[in-house]
Write a protein that holds these residues in place. Sequence first.
Motif: not given
Ligand SMILES: Nc1ncnc2c1ncn2[C@@H]1O[C@H](COP(=O)(O)OP(=O)(O)OP(=O)(O)O)[C@@H](O)[C@H]1O
Length: 576
Positions: A390, A533, A378
């Motif tokens: 959002y 990262h 997230g």
């Molecule tokens: N536009 C979207 N619509 C629906 N679900 C989403 C969307 N963007 C992200 N998600 C979901 O929300 C959750 C969190 O996503 P997010 O992109 O915030 O992860 P992250 O921590 O940034 O991961 P990463 O390190 O891979 O970038 C994930 O389960 C993803 O599938």
Amino acid sequence: MKLIRTYAPYLKPHSRAFILAILAGVIAGAASGLGIPFFTQKVFKAIFENTERIYSTWYLIGVAALLPASFVVRGIADYFNQYLMSYCGINVLRSLRQTLFDKLQTLPIAYFEKNHSGDMLSRILTDTTQIQTSTMIFAAEACRQPFTVIGGIGYLVYMSYQQKESLFLLMFMGLVPVMLIPVKLIGRHLKHRSRQVQATLGEVTEHLSENLHANVEVRSFNLQRKQSLKFGNLLYKHFNFFMKQVKYEKLTQPLMENIAVIVLAISFVYAYKQHIDFNTFIAMGMALYFTADALKRFMKAVNELQKAQGAFERVDDILAIQPEITSPETPVKVKKIDGNIRFEEVTFAYGDSPVLKSLSTEIQAGTACALVGPSGAGKSTFIKLVPRFYDSQSGCIRIDGTSIKDFSLEDLRENIAIVPQAPILFNDTIANNIRLGDPNANMDQIVRAAKAAQAYDFIEGFEEGFETVVGENATRLSGGQRQRIALARAFLKAAPILILDEATSALDSESEAKIQLALDTLIEGKTVLIVAHRFSTIKKCKTILVFDGGEIIARGTHDELISSCPLYKQLYERQI
Ligand SMILES: Nc1ncnc2c1ncn2[C@@H]1O[C@H](COP(=O)(O)OP(=O)(O)OP(=O)(O)O)[C@@H](O)[C@H]1O
Ligand SMILES: [Mg+2]
């Protein structure tokens, strides 16, 4: 009606041209409905009934010239009618497209995730064209043909009165409602079919644009045949709906013509029985023909309107959207933002299940905060809430104590510089791409930003330097180069809050080192949220937030977390 209500305001600025077009249409209509039969009768009378040859040649020339004269009037009026109608139509199309485009700018990011860009392209380009063509055909015919009909009927009434022949007229009057039946039956189908035709065309555009974007994948996975088959299927689907539309559309004309011609046949018999003289019969027959023809054209135009209606529904889908993320009516005035960011029990879900679960945390103004955690935890979602890409479902995000919803969107975003995971560059020069950060920046400032972002050397390495056009999707630049240009943009913007979604893609060590160097300068004195990262970046941050499953499970400095947070330790050990 809704079509007209939505359409009318676009036409308003061109109302003078539109009125002139209608006037020209009226003249053209009257010239064919009333003028041509009237003159035909005059000419025939002078020529065929003049058995004693009493008219002078000049008189005859004058009489004969009446017919071409009425055609000339009709021709000129017709020309102006069509020219002006096209003028209005294309102007309306222009403004409609502009409005749609402007509407798209106001829509939240979520809209673009749910809807395919190809379908939107199709709605803005082809549906609007369908609306424009159809409504202008309708408008052109709607102002001409009724007058032809009125002119024709007027002439028939006059002749009936003169010849004491009311049956001829009655017959015609009876013809009108009968001719309307096929139109009524077919119109309903047309609207429905038109929507399907446009929708399938949308799918075709969608597939095309996807294919163009995925040109690398298509080649590397050998998808050419599969892609081609899918395109063929979509084209065939479109073809099928198109033919269904044509099937109905093209039925109207022959049906109406057949009805009209039956009436004409009956009138022959009637004329014979009633001893109607030849030129009267020809004149009335012509009036009848022109009127029936005008009616037919008018009804064809009504069909066009049904088609426009189908396309309009698709355009209206976009126009009718109420953007959910908007500025408040009376936004808080912004002077200077320090950049303190506070999340208060923020819960957010893209769909049903929450991705961020009641998060509360605070980032001090002027400090850097790293977000770490497994993929899908997230982190990106968290940072996207700050510029209001959002809106959270519950809870509140505050900047310097003010809810972000109380700022105008423009002020809020003006104060945040964002470097996304995969930055997009416009197909423009490098200088202009950097200039997005500050439209008023001069060349010195751009060069300074490029130097700070460690981009100067590679830019100067290009033959055209800062004037190099980067190409669509900046395919001419490497991933690392693209990122550094995005960093230069952020430098130039000099916003108090900086949001960075560090790319996960491995860069070569030189690029990586340069980006690290650029980051060091960039984050100075700003409130920074960085999804990091690389531990080289993470270690530099004053605060580190550890994300897991939509929650912040730990917060602290690198040294604190290494000893207190097993997940953090695990992530760290994996990298070294
Ligand atoms: N536009 C979207 N619509 C629906 N679900 C989403 C969307 N963007 C992200 N998600 C979901 O929300 C959750 C969190 O996503 P997010 O992109 O915030 O992860 P992250 O921590 O940034 O991961 P990463 O390190 O891979 O970038 C994930 O389960 C993803 O599938
Ligand atoms: Mg992410």
